[in-house]
Design an enzyme around this catalytic site. Sequence first.
Site, PDB file in Angstrom:
ATOM      1  N   ARG A 226       0.845  -1.199   0.000  1.00  0.00           N
ATOM      2  CA  ARG A 226       0.000   0.000   0.000  1.00  0.00           C
ATOM      3  C   ARG A 226       0.881   1.249   0.000  1.00  0.00           C
ATOM      4  O   ARG A 226       0.567   2.252  -0.606  1.00  0.00           O
ATOM      5  CB  ARG A 226      -0.966   0.008   1.193  1.00  0.00           C
TER       6      ARG A 226
ATOM      7  N   TYR B 215     -17.551  16.117 -15.183  1.00  0.00           N
ATOM      8  CA  TYR B 215     -17.970  14.724 -15.305  1.00  0.00           C
ATOM      9  C   TYR B 215     -19.045  14.400 -14.246  1.00  0.00           C
ATOM     10  O   TYR B 215     -18.904  14.799 -13.082  1.00  0.00           O
ATOM     11  CB  TYR B 215     -16.730  13.848 -15.116  1.00  0.00           C
TER      12      TYR B 215
ATOM     13  N   ASP C 275      -8.825  18.553 -14.626  1.00  0.00           N
ATOM     14  CA  ASP C 275      -9.092  17.192 -15.078  1.00  0.00           C
ATOM     15  C   ASP C 275      -8.733  17.144 -16.562  1.00  0.00           C
ATOM     16  O   ASP C 275      -9.405  17.735 -17.402  1.00  0.00           O
ATOM     17  CB  ASP C 275     -10.577  16.848 -14.847  1.00  0.00           C
TER      18      ASP C 275
ATOM     19  N   LYS D 161      -9.667   5.888 -19.196  1.00  0.00           N
ATOM     20  CA  LYS D 161     -10.013   6.400 -20.519  1.00  0.00           C
ATOM     21  C   LYS D 161      -8.805   6.313 -21.461  1.00  0.00           C
ATOM     22  O   LYS D 161      -8.348   5.234 -21.722  1.00  0.00           O
ATOM     23  CB  LYS D 161     -10.570   7.816 -20.371  1.00  0.00           C
TER      24      LYS D 161
HETATM   25  C1  LIG Z   1     -14.430   8.747 -16.181  1.00  0.00           C
HETATM   26  C2  LIG Z   1     -14.034  10.089 -15.739  1.00  0.00           C
HETATM   27  C3  LIG Z   1     -13.741  10.345 -14.392  1.00  0.00           C
HETATM   28  C4  LIG Z   1     -13.874   9.278 -13.303  1.00  0.00           C
HETATM   29  O1  LIG Z   1     -12.940   8.263 -13.453  1.00  0.00           O
HETATM   30  P1  LIG Z   1     -13.206   6.733 -13.049  1.00  0.00           P
HETATM   31  O2  LIG Z   1     -11.966   6.063 -13.505  1.00  0.00           O
HETATM   32  O3  LIG Z   1     -14.445   6.276 -13.730  1.00  0.00           O
HETATM   33  O4  LIG Z   1     -13.354   6.713 -11.559  1.00  0.00           O
HETATM   34  C5  LIG Z   1     -13.339  11.630 -14.047  1.00  0.00           C
HETATM   35  N1  LIG Z   1     -13.250  12.598 -14.967  1.00  0.00           N
HETATM   36  C6  LIG Z   1     -13.530  12.399 -16.269  1.00  0.00           C
HETATM   37  C7  LIG Z   1     -13.416  13.512 -17.241  1.00  0.00           C
HETATM   38  C8  LIG Z   1     -13.940  11.138 -16.698  1.00  0.00           C
HETATM   39  O5  LIG Z   1     -14.247  10.944 -17.989  1.00  0.00           O
END
Ligand SMILES: *Cc1c(COP(=O)(O)O)cnc(C)c1O
Length: 381
Positions: free
Chosen positions: A50, A102, A174, A199
Amino acid sequence: MAIDPKSFTQVVHAGAEPDQATGAIMPPIYMTSTFVQSEPGVHQGYDYSRADNPTRELYEKALASIESANHALSFASGLAAEQAIIQLLDPGARILVSDDVYGGTGRLFRRLFARYNLDFQFIDLSDDSVVKAAATAPTKLIWLETPSNPTMKVIDIAKLAKVAKAQGALLVVDNTFASPIFQSPLALGADIVVHSTTKYIGGHSDMIGGALMVNDAKLFEQLKFIQFAAGAVPAPLECFLLHRSIKTLAVRMQQHEKNALAVANFLQTHKQVKKVYYPGLSSHPGYDIACRQMRGFSGMVSFDHRGSYADVVAFLQKLRVFTLAESLGGVESLVNHPEKMTHASVPEELRRKLGIGPQMIRLSVGIEAADDLLTDLAQAL
Ligand SMILES: *Cc1c(COP(=O)(O)O)cnc(C)c1O
């Protein structure tokens, strides 16, 4: 607009070091929870996975490298990474959040963290007058996503970095939609970059993961402590696979963007399409800022269908190459209905304000042949 040619080399070599024990070119996957100690507290740099794991360490090195950051941390999901940022705050802190973040980010803030006496203000960060009015009260964090989801709103990162600095607030960006290949928020003045590695970084729709990148050493130490103390870490196998995905990130993004531009141009001229949302179209309101702060427009395209909701459903069911599913950024093309799927958790009133209605369709354009994608859209429309 062009990918920095150095990126193609950088992604291949990021965090890549032959294994010292065996010379293996690819890093071993250290599937272990714990490490031997020769006497209490004496070990070879690792005591518990961890806290640190050699496979994760190399992957985090790669993450820092591709975002040109001094430090990176990996998490079990994008939302776990976001949670670590919020855990930097004390109760009572005020946070300005882009109103079209998001859906899961909004849910995390509204339904979970608002209960801990944190004051989240959801506003339009692309509107100067709104930002000016909101930036009068003490603020700890400004949180934005650009391009945003699903309307592809573009926010001027450098401008918001100045607002944040004047407030003594941290700027969080983000960068999931652009990927590190097309946008470098830290260089534009952001303090923390967050990614859902689920993604584009993962790129194959087979894993959930998240990452944070920072330059500041003190901020890194604080986040590293949260990662260790709260424990939302990815497993060594995930780290290995995500590290492997990074090697093809630049070539994938190049093809995603080429296809997305072809799709956006095609949709723009189709009589069944009312409006196209893609930052790479000169008609897009954020086009000029996108040209300034991005090296490419990435692979996400949204559009409004001209017909009824029944026509939209018929269109979705006729598609053969695009698959109806949530998520984005994988090699295969996906189609999503934001109102009923990814953005169902967004309050209806806000959805209406943002223009997310029954006719809106979001495409994650994959790396297939562009002609096959256009043919598929044409037959379904
Ligand atoms: C999918 C997504 C998230 C969240 O991520 P997870 O891996 O699903 O927890 C945050 N920001 C954006 C822009 C996303 O597309």
